[in-house]
Motif scaffolding. Structure first.
Motif, PDB file in Angstrom:
ATOM      1  N   UNK A   1       8.047  -4.546  -4.542  1.00 19.44           N
ATOM      2  CA  UNK A   1       6.732  -4.635  -3.894  1.00 19.44           C
ATOM      3  C   UNK A   1       5.596  -4.231  -4.828  1.00 19.44           C
ATOM      4  N   UNK A   2       5.916  -3.604  -5.955  1.00 20.44           N
ATOM      5  CA  UNK A   2       4.905  -3.247  -6.954  1.00 20.44           C
ATOM      6  C   UNK A   2       4.611  -4.408  -7.887  1.00 20.44           C
TER       7      UNK A   2
ATOM      8  N   UNK B   1       7.553   3.023  -9.929  1.00 20.04           N
ATOM      9  CA  UNK B   1       8.896   3.562  -9.753  1.00 20.04           C
ATOM     10  C   UNK B   1       9.109   4.707 -10.727  1.00 20.04           C
ATOM     11  N   UNK B   2      10.286   4.712 -11.366  1.00 16.24           N
ATOM     12  CA  UNK B   2      10.630   5.778 -12.306  1.00 16.24           C
ATOM     13  C   UNK B   2      11.346   5.196 -13.515  1.00 16.24           C
TER      14      UNK B   2
ATOM     15  N   UNK C   1       0.835  -1.203   0.000  1.00 13.31           N
ATOM     16  CA  UNK C   1       0.000   0.000   0.000  1.00 13.31           C
ATOM     17  C   UNK C   1       0.871   1.254   0.000  1.00 13.31           C
ATOM     18  N   UNK C   2       1.903   1.269   0.824  1.00 10.73           N
ATOM     19  CA  UNK C   2       2.779   2.435   0.891  1.00 10.73           C
ATOM     20  C   UNK C   2       3.415   2.734  -0.467  1.00 10.73           C
ATOM     21  N   UNK C   3       3.848   1.706  -1.159  1.00 13.63           N
ATOM     22  CA  UNK C   3       4.509   1.927  -2.453  1.00 13.63           C
ATOM     23  C   UNK C   3       3.494   2.194  -3.556  1.00 13.63           C
TER      24      UNK C   3
ATOM     25  N   UNK D   1       5.586   5.318  -2.270  1.00 13.63           N
ATOM     26  CA  UNK D   1       6.769   5.042  -1.467  1.00 13.63           C
ATOM     27  C   UNK D   1       7.845   4.348  -2.292  1.00 13.63           C
ATOM     28  N   UNK D   2       8.981   4.119  -1.657  1.00 16.07           N
ATOM     29  CA  UNK D   2      10.106   3.432  -2.301  1.00 16.07           C
ATOM     30  C   UNK D   2      10.714   2.465  -1.299  1.00 16.07           C
ATOM     31  N   UNK D   3      10.954   1.240  -1.744  1.00 23.16           N
ATOM     32  CA  UNK D   3      11.640   0.291  -0.870  1.00 23.16           C
ATOM     33  C   UNK D   3      13.127   0.616  -0.872  1.00 23.16           C
ATOM     34  N   UNK D   4      13.830   0.305   0.205  1.00 21.64           N
ATOM     35  CA  UNK D   4      15.273   0.579   0.242  1.00 21.64           C
ATOM     36  C   UNK D   4      16.007  -0.164  -0.878  1.00 21.64           C
ATOM     37  N   UNK D   5      16.940   0.510  -1.516  1.00 25.64           N
ATOM     38  CA  UNK D   5      17.726  -0.088  -2.592  1.00 25.64           C
ATOM     39  C   UNK D   5      18.404  -1.366  -2.152  1.00 25.64           C
TER      40      UNK D   5
END
Length: 136
Positions: free
Chosen positions: A128-129, A107-108, A24-26, A31-35
């Motif tokens: 997570x996406x 993402x981007x 949900x956050x992403x 949001x972004x998960x840590x690299x």
């Protein structure tokens, strides 16, 4: 994978019911998960990657490459599956990518970085996406 019935008109309350808090956050809060932490960052299996929100096919494994960025990288999406938007957050201008069906943040995308791929584009996507389904 989430139900195919979810789309851009789905209320946030429903998304909270079907997604994990991290998803949900992403997907919904951009949001972004840590690299380097995502499940699919170094993933090499043949198959397809679907939106973790609505189940839309987004990427195929033959377009995935190791960019060294810390997130799964693809040089092309499945045609019509990804929308692009100008993102002016964090004091820079980037191109955000979202699922065309449900609007979930992926993402981007970055272009012209010199990767030896057919498009010289890098879709930098949060694990997570995505949900993966192998060919077998």
């Amino acid at each position: 994978m989430a139900s195919q019935q979810l789309d851009k008109s789905t209320p946030e309350s429903k998304w909270k019911e079907v997604l994990t808090p991290e998803e949900f956050n992403i997907l919904r809060n951009k949001g972004t998960e840590p690299g380097g932490t995502g499940l699919y960052n170094k993933h090499k299996e043949d198959g397809e990657y679907f939106c973790a929100g609505c189940g839309t096919l987004l990427y195929k494994s033959d377009t995935k490459f190791d960019s060294g960025c810390g997130w799964p990288a693809f040089y092309a999406e499945v045609e019509g599956s990804v929308d692009r938007h100008v993102d002016r957050s964090f004091g820079s201008v980037r191109t955000e990518i979202t699922c065309a069906k449900c609007g979930g943040h992926l993402g981007h995308v970055f272009e012209g970085e010199g990767f030896s791929t057919p498009t010289d584009a890098r879709h930098c996507v949060n694990s997570k996406s995505l949900k993966f389904k192998g060919k077998n």
